[in-house]
Motif scaffolding. Structure first.
Motif, PDB file in Angstrom:
ATOM      1  N   PRO A 168       0.810  -1.221   0.000  1.00  0.00           N
ATOM      2  CA  PRO A 168       0.000   0.000   0.000  1.00  0.00           C
ATOM      3  C   PRO A 168       0.843   1.270   0.000  1.00  0.00           C
ATOM      4  CG  PRO A 168      -0.807  -1.532   1.648  1.00  0.00           C
ATOM      5  CD  PRO A 168       0.437  -2.123   1.089  1.00  0.00           C
ATOM      6  N   LEU A 169       0.362   2.266  -0.729  1.00  0.00           N
ATOM      7  CA  LEU A 169       1.064   3.546  -0.809  1.00  0.00           C
ATOM      8  C   LEU A 169       1.223   4.174   0.573  1.00  0.00           C
ATOM      9  CD1 LEU A 169       2.157   6.024  -2.274  1.00  0.00           C
ATOM     10  CD2 LEU A 169      -0.171   6.725  -2.676  1.00  0.00           C
ATOM     11  N   LEU A 170       0.172   4.050   1.369  1.00  0.00           N
ATOM     12  CA  LEU A 170       0.208   4.653   2.708  1.00  0.00           C
ATOM     13  C   LEU A 170       1.412   4.165   3.498  1.00  0.00           C
ATOM     14  CD1 LEU A 170      -1.163   6.402   4.796  1.00  0.00           C
ATOM     15  CD2 LEU A 170      -2.497   4.431   5.488  1.00  0.00           C
ATOM     16  N   LEU A 171       1.693   2.851   3.384  1.00  0.00           N
ATOM     17  CA  LEU A 171       2.831   2.288   4.105  1.00  0.00           C
ATOM     18  C   LEU A 171       4.131   2.912   3.607  1.00  0.00           C
ATOM     19  CD1 LEU A 171       3.343   0.201   6.280  1.00  0.00           C
ATOM     20  CD2 LEU A 171       3.806  -1.447   4.516  1.00  0.00           C
ATOM     21  N   TRP A 172       4.243   3.093   2.292  1.00  0.00           N
ATOM     22  CA  TRP A 172       5.463   3.695   1.751  1.00  0.00           C
ATOM     23  C   TRP A 172       5.622   5.125   2.248  1.00  0.00           C
ATOM     24  CZ3 TRP A 172       9.094   0.772   0.486  1.00  0.00           C
ATOM     25  CH2 TRP A 172       8.876  -0.422  -0.202  1.00  0.00           C
ATOM     26  N   ILE A 173       4.517   5.879   2.280  1.00  0.00           N
ATOM     27  CA  ILE A 173       4.622   7.258   2.756  1.00  0.00           C
ATOM     28  C   ILE A 173       5.131   7.269   4.192  1.00  0.00           C
ATOM     29  CG2 ILE A 173       3.309   9.327   3.329  1.00  0.00           C
ATOM     30  CD1 ILE A 173       1.475   8.745   1.036  1.00  0.00           C
ATOM     31  N   ILE A 174       4.550   6.406   5.030  1.00  0.00           N
ATOM     32  CA  ILE A 174       4.954   6.386   6.441  1.00  0.00           C
ATOM     33  C   ILE A 174       6.396   5.932   6.574  1.00  0.00           C
ATOM     34  CG2 ILE A 174       4.431   5.385   8.677  1.00  0.00           C
ATOM     35  CD1 ILE A 174       1.586   5.140   7.855  1.00  0.00           C
ATOM     36  N   VAL A 175       6.787   4.921   5.777  1.00  0.00           N
ATOM     37  CA  VAL A 175       8.158   4.410   5.860  1.00  0.00           C
ATOM     38  C   VAL A 175       9.145   5.507   5.470  1.00  0.00           C
ATOM     39  CG1 VAL A 175       9.791   2.863   4.737  1.00  0.00           C
ATOM     40  CG2 VAL A 175       7.621   1.981   5.544  1.00  0.00           C
ATOM     41  N   ILE A 176       8.877   6.201   4.365  1.00  0.00           N
ATOM     42  CA  ILE A 176       9.833   7.233   3.940  1.00  0.00           C
ATOM     43  C   ILE A 176       9.868   8.373   4.952  1.00  0.00           C
ATOM     44  CG2 ILE A 176      10.354   8.895   2.119  1.00  0.00           C
ATOM     45  CD1 ILE A 176       9.364   6.890   0.138  1.00  0.00           C
ATOM     46  N   PHE A 177       8.720   8.698   5.517  1.00  0.00           N
ATOM     47  CA  PHE A 177       8.688   9.731   6.556  1.00  0.00           C
ATOM     48  C   PHE A 177       9.526   9.288   7.758  1.00  0.00           C
ATOM     49  CE2 PHE A 177       6.599  12.108  10.036  1.00  0.00           C
ATOM     50  CZ  PHE A 177       6.749  13.386   9.518  1.00  0.00           C
ATOM     51  N   ALA A 178       9.377   8.008   8.121  1.00  0.00           N
ATOM     52  CA  ALA A 178      10.142   7.501   9.268  1.00  0.00           C
ATOM     53  C   ALA A 178      11.634   7.507   8.952  1.00  0.00           C
ATOM     54  CB  ALA A 178       9.681   6.089   9.618  1.00  0.00           C
ATOM     55  N   ILE A 179      12.004   7.146   7.709  1.00  0.00           N
ATOM     56  CA  ILE A 179      13.425   7.190   7.338  1.00  0.00           C
ATOM     57  C   ILE A 179      13.937   8.618   7.480  1.00  0.00           C
ATOM     58  CG2 ILE A 179      15.041   6.974   5.412  1.00  0.00           C
ATOM     59  CD1 ILE A 179      13.394   4.635   4.416  1.00  0.00           C
ATOM     60  N   MET A 180      13.145   9.578   6.999  1.00  0.00           N
ATOM     61  CA  MET A 180      13.587  10.966   7.057  1.00  0.00           C
ATOM     62  C   MET A 180      13.735  11.440   8.506  1.00  0.00           C
ATOM     63  SD  MET A 180      14.083  12.099   4.028  1.00  0.00           S
ATOM     64  CE  MET A 180      14.251  13.826   4.427  1.00  0.00           C
ATOM     65  N   THR A 181      12.782  11.102   9.349  1.00  0.00           N
ATOM     66  CA  THR A 181      12.841  11.661  10.701  1.00  0.00           C
ATOM     67  C   THR A 181      13.728  10.848  11.634  1.00  0.00           C
ATOM     68  OG1 THR A 181      10.834  10.463  11.219  1.00  0.00           O
ATOM     69  CG2 THR A 181      10.591  12.780  10.676  1.00  0.00           C
ATOM     70  N   GLU A 182      13.872   9.541  11.376  1.00  0.00           N
ATOM     71  CA  GLU A 182      14.594   8.700  12.331  1.00  0.00           C
ATOM     72  C   GLU A 182      16.049   8.482  11.950  1.00  0.00           C
ATOM     73  OE1 GLU A 182      13.309   7.477  15.255  1.00  0.00           O
ATOM     74  OE2 GLU A 182      11.628   8.777  14.752  1.00  0.00           O
ATOM     75  N   SER A 183      16.357   8.376  10.661  1.00  0.00           N
ATOM     76  CA  SER A 183      17.721   7.977  10.305  1.00  0.00           C
ATOM     77  C   SER A 183      18.574   9.112   9.762  1.00  0.00           C
ATOM     78  CB  SER A 183      17.707   6.859   9.266  1.00  0.00           C
ATOM     79  OG  SER A 183      16.552   6.138   9.328  1.00  0.00           O
ATOM     80  N   MET A 184      18.000  10.299   9.593  1.00  0.00           N
ATOM     81  CA  MET A 184      18.810  11.384   9.067  1.00  0.00           C
ATOM     82  C   MET A 184      19.443  12.152  10.234  1.00  0.00           C
ATOM     83  SD  MET A 184      18.761  11.113   5.917  1.00  0.00           S
ATOM     84  CE  MET A 184      17.945   9.812   5.004  1.00  0.00           C
ATOM     85  N   PRO A 185      20.628  12.777   9.988  1.00  0.00           N
ATOM     86  CA  PRO A 185      21.303  13.485  11.083  1.00  0.00           C
ATOM     87  C   PRO A 185      20.524  14.715  11.521  1.00  0.00           C
ATOM     88  CG  PRO A 185      22.401  13.879   8.999  1.00  0.00           C
ATOM     89  CD  PRO A 185      21.381  12.825   8.740  1.00  0.00           C
ATOM     90  N   GLN A 186      20.674  15.090  12.790  1.00  0.00           N
ATOM     91  CA  GLN A 186      20.049  16.310  13.282  1.00  0.00           C
ATOM     92  C   GLN A 186      20.863  17.502  12.813  1.00  0.00           C
ATOM     93  OE1 GLN A 186      19.694  16.030  17.474  1.00  0.00           O
ATOM     94  NE2 GLN A 186      18.335  14.251  17.370  1.00  0.00           N
ATOM     95  N   PRO A 187      20.260  18.681  12.735  1.00  0.00           N
ATOM     96  CA  PRO A 187      21.029  19.850  12.282  1.00  0.00           C
ATOM     97  C   PRO A 187      22.279  20.072  13.129  1.00  0.00           C
ATOM     98  CG  PRO A 187      18.704  20.365  12.323  1.00  0.00           C
ATOM     99  CD  PRO A 187      18.838  18.991  12.892  1.00  0.00           C
ATOM    100  N   ARG A 188      22.228  19.761  14.451  1.00  0.00           N
ATOM    101  CA  ARG A 188      23.397  20.045  15.274  1.00  0.00           C
ATOM    102  C   ARG A 188      24.568  19.118  14.965  1.00  0.00           C
ATOM    103  NH1 ARG A 188      23.118  16.204  19.502  1.00  0.00           N
ATOM    104  NH2 ARG A 188      20.978  15.652  20.022  1.00  0.00           N
ATOM    105  N   ASP A 189      24.267  17.972  14.267  1.00  0.00           N
ATOM    106  CA  ASP A 189      25.360  17.094  13.881  1.00  0.00           C
ATOM    107  C   ASP A 189      26.244  17.731  12.818  1.00  0.00           C
ATOM    108  OD1 ASP A 189      24.461  15.237  15.609  1.00  0.00           O
ATOM    109  OD2 ASP A 189      23.333  14.078  14.124  1.00  0.00           O
ATOM    110  N   PHE A 190      25.775  18.810  12.191  1.00  0.00           N
ATOM    111  CA  PHE A 190      26.561  19.457  11.154  1.00  0.00           C
ATOM    112  C   PHE A 190      27.580  20.439  11.766  1.00  0.00           C
ATOM    113  CE2 PHE A 190      22.927  17.931   8.919  1.00  0.00           C
ATOM    114  CZ  PHE A 190      23.346  17.679   7.634  1.00  0.00           C
ATOM    115  N   ARG A 191      27.495  20.632  13.087  1.00  0.00           N
ATOM    116  CA  ARG A 191      28.348  21.640  13.714  1.00  0.00           C
ATOM    117  C   ARG A 191      29.762  21.126  13.941  1.00  0.00           C
ATOM    118  NH1 ARG A 191      25.887  25.863  15.596  1.00  0.00           N
ATOM    119  NH2 ARG A 191      27.637  26.443  16.886  1.00  0.00           N
ATOM    120  N   GLY A 192      30.654  22.052  14.161  1.00  0.00           N
ATOM    121  CA  GLY A 192      31.985  21.699  14.632  1.00  0.00           C
ATOM    122  C   GLY A 192      32.967  21.372  13.529  1.00  0.00           C
TER     123      GLY A 192
END
Lengths: 425, 485
Positions: A139-163
């Motif tokens: 189902p498309l709905l599952l893909w939307i949720i999965v990609i959203f979860a990938i974006m929010t859970e596995s991507m670095p936080q903005p503060r990881d770009f510091r330093g």
């Protein structure tokens, strides 16, 4: 000699309405018409009774009252003091935005996957089969949720770009930052904007900004460039048909007609790129594509792309092998065979289902609800309805919008179908 | 000349008299090496694509395979999972990373599959699914004995009774009612012709399932109200007839089943609709939508292809309106607005509303698929049926529909796949489908932060069902192809 006599003229009898096929269809239709009308009247009657019982009326005036809620992703000016009508417009534009972006990327993905699926390379073919079957059967709905979860859970936080030795870094020459709050990309801005620039108090230099007029001018120039390019191409073809020789340099003239004016406009307006920059714990500047938009856009593109891949594959397979062989026999190069023989015939098969996939994509964008993207269903059909209690009016407007969109798209499809239909006798 | 030649051949010591045995082709032109050369490395571009694909596959598998294979199956919560992981494989940082925690599937298996269905009654949905599969088997595979179709006819009622429970007499009487209406149609079509037989059948259904006296009284009331006549005078008189007959006899079917129940109370515990959830909910909504939308779709398609302008117009309007608006808007309509369109006081549960909406929705799509099939039939088939003297319903039933449905099978199956996938949308109106449960499970402190395991499981279940259906349709398409290309 036998004489032919007319059968005795009979008067119309009532029973003919039932037993004479000439009249029976009329009887059936009249009865059906009254039954359907009676059903409709019954429904409307119920609505009237129910509305008055609930103490409500049927009134679209709520569209002019203050909306009172914020919309974080918007293409036009909007604040919570704006009206519900404005909120609906913002939602409609958001729906159209994601549908437009999705249609483009889905087509690109679909064409690539469809062609690669026919590739002689076994691994590539299998890989594309896995892609197509995976997306078509989940189902498309599952893909939307999965990609959203990938974006929010596995991507670095903005503060990881510091330093100095940051955990994450920006890609594509320090211009794009992929974070768990969304993707930041450079924005096109102008130092000599048509909308006027604010001036930096200290240096006296103009602060680059973009107004609607700038973008409209740019788009208009590019569209005009395409028309001019098309005109040059047609002129060249006409010359070739008349004289047998194609004028030299047509390709460069066509490319120049599109690129040159656009470049001139960009230079004249003083275009620069506004890069996203890390300030404090977040990025500022550039364009912020929120996770909700990214997830919806990617999921819609990948999902619809899988269907388009099948359509493209079927379209190419539908052109019989004899066509390829015949064009080789005429001495055509493989690229000419593809462009002049296969594709024009495949397009006839591909375009109609392709457009209906675009339609599906537009309708599926209503799943924006799952990730909180503020499309028309979430503004007009969601928060507005909840706040005003106008379910009936809100749903009618919402349904009307989708219906209108699909009718317009199918209208174009019918026009196209009629123009490419095989002219048979 | 030839003599000289043969003489030379005989006398020459160095000329072979027998054929050499065939040599095996070179290693590079045979077997797997040839296949690899031709299919993977035939050109530079091809080689590059192969290497890129292999790299992509390697990257994905290297990331996913260890995570899946070393997954932990036995734990009570995500934290426990991580403790076990650290014990087994040493401490790992990164939240949720490292290895999968399949334990959530074991822990919440019942919820994901059955929802809130009472756990001591799990045998009922399982039995219902088995009956459902046995029931549709003879429809799907025509090599099975035709006697099994009796089970197919009884299947909807049996499954309904097993899933929702309650008195057995209700489903039996409803089934008998439909059987009676079917008999009426069959007997009368010989006497009066198809159309009238169908109308009589509908009348019989109305008579069996509704209170005819009440119905007529309501219609009278309503018509009088519309034309502004004297209030309820006529219908009041009519209603007094009901007093004579007594309200206990009508509607016939509920009354009879109530009577039978009081004589012979056979029942199983009833289950409420709101206790359905997980894949059970998806399957129930999907299967009922599929079964109910089929006849409606055929009727709509016939209507749209009909010569009768008004009927054609209504069919087109219905189909286009339904298809033009996304399912999610229709579901919200079912949730928010259905109450407005029904008489005051009527209220039925959300799941039934959803099934009605899903049925209407997919019937419009099926109608379009079947219309394609009807349009694809050669004109000669219609004319042939006419020239045999068949009337409209006979020609449709005997000549046109069997062929048109055959052509439309792939489209119908892909509509069904779409419908089954779309059942997850009910999460938005507050029903607990698998995705709804994945959210609910994550809301629990035990499993807060678990994503991929649940998504993979749900995706896999849907994939198996949908891929199975599409394989079946491809098989059927090949089997039904009668042309010789």
């Amino acid at each position: 000699m036998a004489t032919m006599t007319d059968p005795p003229a009979e008067g119309f009898r009532l029973s003919q309405l039932l037993y004479d096929t000439r009249y029976r269809s009329a009887t059936i239709q009249v009865v059906a018409f009254f039954l359907v009308m009676a059903g409709l009247v019954w429904l409307v009657n119920n609505v009237v009774i129910n509305l008055s019982a609930a103490g409500k009326d049927f009134d679209f005036a709520f569209l002019n009252s203050r909306a009172g809620y914020d919309i974080n992703q918007r293409l036009i000016e909007y604040s919570n003091d704006s009206t519900h009508r404005r909120a609906a417009y913002v939602g409609i534009l958001n729906t159209l935005l994601v549908a437009f972006l999705g249609c483009i990327t889905a087509t690109i993905l679909g064409v690539i996957a469809g062609v690669l699926r026919l590739s002689k390379n076994w691994i590539v073919g299998r890989l594309m089969t896995v892609y197509v079957e995976g997306f078509r059967n989940i189902p498309l709905l599952l893909w939307i949720i999965v990609i959203f979860a990938i974006m929010t859970e596995s991507m670095p936080q903005p503060r990881d770009f510091r330093g100095e030795d940051a955990e994450a870094s920006m890609i594509l020459g320090e211009s794009v930052a992929v974070t768990n709050r969304g993707i930041y990309i450079p924005n096109l801005v102008f130092t000599r904007s048509l909308g006027g620039n604010e001036v930096d108090a200290e240096t006296g230099a103009a602060i680059a900004s973009a107004s609607f007029a700038d973008l409209a001018l740019l788009v208009a120039v590019i569209v005009a460039g395409f028309f001019a390019s098309g005109y040059i191409g047609r002129r060249a073809t006409a010359t070739q048909e008349r004289t047998g020789v194609r004028p030299p340099g047509v390709f460069w003239m066509r490319a120049g007609a599109i690129i040159l004016p656009a470049v001139i406009v960009l230079v004249a307006l003083g275009a620069t790129l506004d890069y996203p920059q890390l300030q404090g714990f977040n990025f500022s500047g550039g364009i912020h594509l929120r996770n909700s938009l990214i997830a919806l856009w990617f999921a819609l593109s990948l999902y619809t792309g899988a269907f388009i891949a099948e359509i493209v594959r079927a379209g190419i397979l539908s052109v019989s092998k004899g066509q390829t062989e015949a064009s080789s026999a005429l001495g055509m190069r493989p690229s000419w065979t593809m462009n002049l023989v296969i594709l024009p015939q495949a397009m006839r098969v591909i375009i109609p289902p392709l457009i209906s996939q675009f339609l599906n994509l537009t309708k599926n964008s209503s799943l924006a609800l799952a990730v909180g993207y503020m499309d028309v269903r979430s503004t007009l059909g969601g928060i507005t309805i909840n706040q005003t209690g106008r379910e009936l009016e809100g749903m009618l407007l919402l349904g009307g919008f989708y219906l209108l969109t699909s009718l317009i798209i199918s209208l174009f499809m019918n026009i196209y179908n009629n123009s490419v239909a095989l002219k048979e006798r | 000349m030839s003599e000289v030649h043969s003489e030379t051949a005989l006398n020459s010591a160095y000329v072979r008299t027998e054929m050499l045995p065939e040599q095996a082709p070179p290693v590079t032109a045979a077997g797997p090496i040839k296949w690899i050369r031709e299919n993977l490395f035939s050109s530079i571009a091809n080689t590059a694509m192969t290497l890129i694909s292999l790299y992509v596959i390697y990257v994905i598998l290297a990331a996913v395979l260890p995570w899946m294979v070393y997954g932990i199956w036995d734990a009570g919560s995500l934290n426990e999972c991580r403790e076990i992981r650290d014990e087994l494989y040493g401490p790992m940082d990164g939240h949720g990373g490292g290895v999968a925690c399949w334990a959530v599937l074991v822990d919440r298996w019942d919820q994901l599959i059955f929802g809130f269905y009472p756990s001591d009654l799990y045998w009922r949905p399982i039995l219902a699914v088995v009956i459902f599969l046995t029931g549709i088997a003879p429809v799907l595979y025509d090599s099975l004995p035709r006697k099994m179709l009796i089970l197919t006819a009884a299947m909807p009622f049996l499954c309904f009774w097993l899933l929702w429970g309650g008195s057995i007499w209700g489903p039996i009487m409803v089934a008998l009612g439909f059987a009676a209406a079917f008999l009426v149609v069959r007997q009368m079509s010989a006497v009066t012709g198809g159309l009238w037989a169908i109308l009589l059948g509908i009348l019989a259904l109305l008579f069996l399932f509704f209170d005819p006296i009440q119905l007529i009284a309501n219609i009278l009331d309503w018509v009088i109200g519309l034309v502004g006549g004297p209030d309820a005078a006529l219908s009041g008189a009519w209603r007094s007839v009901e007093g004579l007959v007594g309200g206990t006899i009508f509607p016939l079917v509920p009354a009879l089943s109530g009577l039978l129940y009081s004589i012979l109370p056979i029942e199983i515990p009833a289950v409420q609709s709101r206790e359905f959830g997980g894949f059970l909910l998806a399957v129930v909504i999907g299967a009922s939508g599929i079964i109910l939308s089929m006849p409606l779709g055929v009727i709509l398609a016939l209507g749209r292809q009909s010569d009768l302008l008004i009927i054609k117009g209504f069919s087109i309007i219905f189909i286009e309106v339904i298809r033009g608006v996304p399912l999610i808007v229709w579901l919200f309509t079912a949730q928010l607005l259905l109450g407005y369109f029904l008489p005051p006081g009527s209220n039925f549960d959300l799941m039934v509303r959803v099934i009605i909406m899903v049925t209407l929705f997919s019937s419009a799509y099926i109608a379009e698929v079947i219309r394609g099939g009807l349009a694809a039939l050669p004109r000669g088939q219609y004319e042939g049926a006419d020239s045999l003297g068949l009337n409209y319903w006979q020609s449709m039933q005997l000549i046109i529909l069997p062929q048109a449905l055959k052509i439309s099978i792939p489209g119908i199956v892909s509509t069904f796949i779409g419908l089954f996938k779309d059942t997850v949308l009910v999460v938005f109106i507050g029903l607990f489908d698998p995705i709804g449960f994945s959210n609910a499970i994550r809301a629990d402190t035990d499993w807060n932060g678990i994503y991929w395991e649940l998504f993979i499981f749900i995706g896999l279940c849907f994939f198996i069902c949908c891929f199975g259906m599409s394989r079946y349709s491809q098989w059927l398409e090949r089997k039904l192809t009668t042309d010789h290309r």
